[in-house]
Design a protein around this motif. Structure first.
Motif, mmCIF file in Angstrom:
data_model
loop_
_atom_site.group_PDB
_atom_site.id
_atom_site.type_symbol
_atom_site.label_atom_id
_atom_site.label_comp_id
_atom_site.label_asym_id
_atom_site.label_seq_id
_atom_site.Cartn_x
_atom_site.Cartn_y
_atom_site.Cartn_z
ATOM 1 N N ILE A 1 0.837 -1.204 0.000
ATOM 2 C CA ILE A 1 0.000 0.000 0.000
ATOM 3 C C ILE A 1 0.875 1.258 0.000
ATOM 4 O O ILE A 1 1.924 1.297 0.654
ATOM 5 C CB ILE A 1 -0.972 0.019 1.210
ATOM 6 C CG1 ILE A 1 -1.986 1.150 1.056
ATOM 7 C CG2 ILE A 1 -0.221 0.091 2.519
ATOM 8 C CD1 ILE A 1 -3.123 1.102 2.042
ATOM 9 N N ALA A 2 0.456 2.248 -0.732
ATOM 10 C CA ALA A 2 1.156 3.528 -0.726
ATOM 11 C C ALA A 2 0.901 4.217 0.612
ATOM 12 O O ALA A 2 -0.207 4.149 1.159
ATOM 13 C CB ALA A 2 0.657 4.406 -1.870
ATOM 14 N N ALA A 3 1.921 4.869 1.121
ATOM 15 C CA ALA A 3 1.804 5.553 2.410
ATOM 16 C C ALA A 3 0.641 6.535 2.413
ATOM 17 O O ALA A 3 -0.118 6.612 3.378
ATOM 18 C CB ALA A 3 3.110 6.260 2.744
ATOM 19 N N LYS A 4 0.488 7.268 1.338
ATOM 20 C CA LYS A 4 -0.591 8.254 1.236
ATOM 21 C C LYS A 4 -1.961 7.582 1.336
ATOM 22 O O LYS A 4 -2.888 8.126 1.933
ATOM 23 C CB LYS A 4 -0.456 8.989 -0.093
ATOM 24 C CG LYS A 4 -1.321 10.190 -0.241
ATOM 25 C CD LYS A 4 -0.974 10.908 -1.541
ATOM 26 C CE LYS A 4 -1.747 12.185 -1.671
ATOM 27 N NZ LYS A 4 -1.407 12.894 -2.912
ATOM 28 N N ASP A 5 -2.084 6.376 0.776
ATOM 29 C CA ASP A 5 -3.352 5.649 0.843
ATOM 30 C C ASP A 5 -3.614 5.097 2.241
ATOM 31 O O ASP A 5 -4.761 5.047 2.690
ATOM 32 C CB ASP A 5 -3.375 4.512 -0.182
ATOM 33 C CG ASP A 5 -3.346 5.019 -1.612
ATOM 34 O OD1 ASP A 5 -3.782 6.166 -1.848
ATOM 35 O OD2 ASP A 5 -2.890 4.275 -2.494
ATOM 36 N N ALA B 1 -2.844 6.543 4.914
ATOM 37 C CA ALA B 1 -3.245 7.688 5.732
ATOM 38 C C ALA B 1 -4.765 7.818 5.826
ATOM 39 O O ALA B 1 -5.288 8.246 6.861
ATOM 40 C CB ALA B 1 -2.639 8.974 5.175
ATOM 41 N N ILE B 2 -5.474 7.430 4.793
ATOM 42 C CA ILE B 2 -6.942 7.505 4.800
ATOM 43 C C ILE B 2 -7.510 6.653 5.936
ATOM 44 O O ILE B 2 -8.367 7.103 6.696
ATOM 45 C CB ILE B 2 -7.518 7.073 3.434
ATOM 46 C CG1 ILE B 2 -7.077 8.064 2.359
ATOM 47 C CG2 ILE B 2 -9.029 6.936 3.489
ATOM 48 C CD1 ILE B 2 -7.317 7.584 0.938
ATOM 49 N N ASP C 1 3.745 12.258 8.530
ATOM 50 C CA ASP C 1 3.973 12.859 7.219
ATOM 51 C C ASP C 1 2.693 13.187 6.443
ATOM 52 O O ASP C 1 2.702 14.071 5.587
ATOM 53 C CB ASP C 1 4.834 11.930 6.345
ATOM 54 C CG ASP C 1 6.240 11.762 6.885
ATOM 55 O OD1 ASP C 1 6.651 12.564 7.751
ATOM 56 O OD2 ASP C 1 6.930 10.820 6.447
ATOM 57 N N TYR C 2 1.604 12.464 6.718
ATOM 58 C CA TYR C 2 0.401 12.617 5.912
ATOM 59 C C TYR C 2 -0.841 13.017 6.699
ATOM 60 O O TYR C 2 -1.915 13.150 6.112
ATOM 61 C CB TYR C 2 0.101 11.323 5.148
ATOM 62 C CG TYR C 2 1.145 10.988 4.127
ATOM 63 C CD1 TYR C 2 1.116 11.565 2.860
ATOM 64 C CD2 TYR C 2 2.174 10.113 4.400
ATOM 65 C CE1 TYR C 2 2.066 11.278 1.908
ATOM 66 C CE2 TYR C 2 3.145 9.809 3.464
ATOM 67 C CZ TYR C 2 3.081 10.397 2.219
ATOM 68 O OH TYR C 2 4.037 10.113 1.283
#
Length: 81
Positions: free
Chosen positions: A25-29, A31-32, A74-75
């Motif tokens: 999984i992408a870190a940004k994803d 974060a959700i 970070d996010y």
């Protein structure tokens, strides 16, 4: 903090307080989900377990693990504990 067995991590139903995420999984994803749990009553995210319950593990992905551990800082605004 709830402790889960491997069997529970692979078979527990995903819902408002439990979610499985692939190590890919992408870190940004991620974060959700972190923010959603932070805005609710908390929860558990099992990283390294695919949505179908298949164990992927994290040992082969140390850089990705570090990136995912940084997600709350970070996010997320404000930072999530």
């Amino acid at each position: 903090m709830i402790q889960y067995t491997i069997q529970q991590l692979t078979s527990h139903s995903e819902g408002q307080t439990f979610d499985r995420k692939s190590i890919k999984i992408a870190a940004k994803d991620l974060a959700i989900t972190v923010v959603a749990f932070a805005n609710a009553d908390g929860g558990t995210i099992a990283v390294g377990v695919a949505d179908d319950g298949k164990l992927e593990g994290i040992d082969e992905h140390p850089q990705q693990v570090n990136e995912l551990l940084r997600v709350p800082f970070d996010y997320c605004q404000p930072t999530v504990k």
